[in-house]
Design an enzyme around this catalytic site. Structure first.
Site, PDB file in Angstrom:
ATOM      1  N   ASP A 229       0.815  -1.229   0.000  1.00  0.00           N
ATOM      2  CA  ASP A 229       0.000   0.000   0.000  1.00  0.00           C
ATOM      3  C   ASP A 229       0.845   1.275   0.000  1.00  0.00           C
ATOM      4  OD1 ASP A 229      -2.296  -1.553   0.027  1.00  0.00           O
ATOM      5  OD2 ASP A 229      -2.457  -1.541   2.208  1.00  0.00           O
ATOM      6  N   GLU A 230       2.072   1.194  -0.508  1.00  0.00           N
ATOM      7  CA  GLU A 230       2.966   2.357  -0.510  1.00  0.00           C
ATOM      8  C   GLU A 230       3.318   2.817  -1.918  1.00  0.00           C
ATOM      9  OE1 GLU A 230       4.048   4.138   1.954  1.00  0.00           O
ATOM     10  OE2 GLU A 230       3.767   2.946   3.768  1.00  0.00           O
TER      11      GLU A 230
END
Length: 289
Positions: A229-230
């Site tokens: 999720d980065e």
């Protein structure tokens, strides 16, 4: 002769005269410029350009164009890519249990809003097969466990390579892809996260949003990277909520946001509107296309 529509995406250190040099190059090679979009990151002194061209009547080959442009680009330290419009990009969709993003993408593609060739749907569950059947798409059921993850991902890779897939979309595919898988397809995997990142990363964001008493919920579409999720954020959306919202209410509102955000991100990718710089996505707006 190359295809009629050509898009160049360019990144380089900012300097005087870049626009003149690039546009003059295409003028001398008899291209018609359809649109030219620019952005300068003054913090990092970096220049970005998206330029769309009509190649009708030029008589130049792809090899000639790329060799000539490289001669211009190399002294200016340009990182660039060129995209030709003669073939629709081929897309694979990964799903698990949840249907709303899958159905939305397939419907938009059917109606011509997403100009791509969706070749197949892959899932670790059988539940959504009727939706793929409705749209006449192959549905590959590949169950996965901790022990079989490597084998299952290899099966996915074989399907992706066999179908010459350009873009992989995680339409609520609730499995964490391995680093090996992600690194094989850099900037070619788009994920929809049911939260306004960087808030509430990981699982169960709506429950955690409820517990936190948020007044805004959202969704984020980003390129998948090895950091969960980065990855570079392509598109985000939000809606206001109140203290009366339950986790179920938040989930229902969030599903609508997810549809819109994922579709917008996929469309931007398909239309070659994105340049990734470090961990940021520079997304040029639609230029009257």
């Amino acid at each position: 002769m190359i295809s009629q529509t050509v898009t160049f995406l360019i990144k380089c250190p900012d300097a005087k005269g870049l626009v003149a040099k690039v546009t003059n190059f295409f003028y001398l090679n008899e291209f018609n410029i359809l649109s030219c979009q620019q952005y300068v990151n003054s913090v990092q002194n970096t220049y970005f350009m998206r330029i769309r061209l009509n190649a009708d009547g030029t008589g130049i080959t792809k090899k000639e164009l790329e060799e000539r442009f490289a001669y211009l680009a190399n002294p200016l330290h340009m990182t660039w890519s060129v995209h030709y419009g003669e073939r629709k990009q081929r897309m694979a969709i990964l799903v698990s249990h949840t249907s709303h993003c899958l159905y939305d993408l397939l419907e938009r593609n059917k109606e011509g809003d997403l100009d791509c060739d969706i070749r197949l749907v892959i899932s670790n569950h059988q539940k959504l097969k009727p939706i793929a059947d409705m749209f006449g798409l192959p549905y590959h059921y590949l169950p996965v466990s901790k022990k079989t993850k490597g084998e299952q991902e290899q099966q996915m890779i074989e399907l992706i390579e066999k179908n010459d897939i350009d873009l992989i979309v995680m339409a609520r595919y609730m499995q964490i892809l391995s680093s090996q898988f992600i690194e094989k397809y850099p900037e070619r995997i788009i994920n929809i996260h049911h939260s306004f990142l960087p808030a509430f990363q990981g699982a169960n964001p709506y429950q955690r949003a409820y517990e936190r008493g948020v007044k805004l919920i959202g969704a984020t579409a980003h390129y998948a990277t090895t950091d969960l999720d980065e990855g570079p954020i392509i598109e985000q959306g939000v809606e206001r909520v109140t203290h009366e919202s339950t986790p179920a209410t938040l989930k229902r509102i969030g599903a609508d946001i997810e549809r819109l955000v994922l579709a917008k991100a996929v469309k931007c990718h398909l239309q070659n509107q994105i340049i990734v710089a470090d961990n940021r996505a520079i997304v040029f707006p639609e230029a009257g296309e």
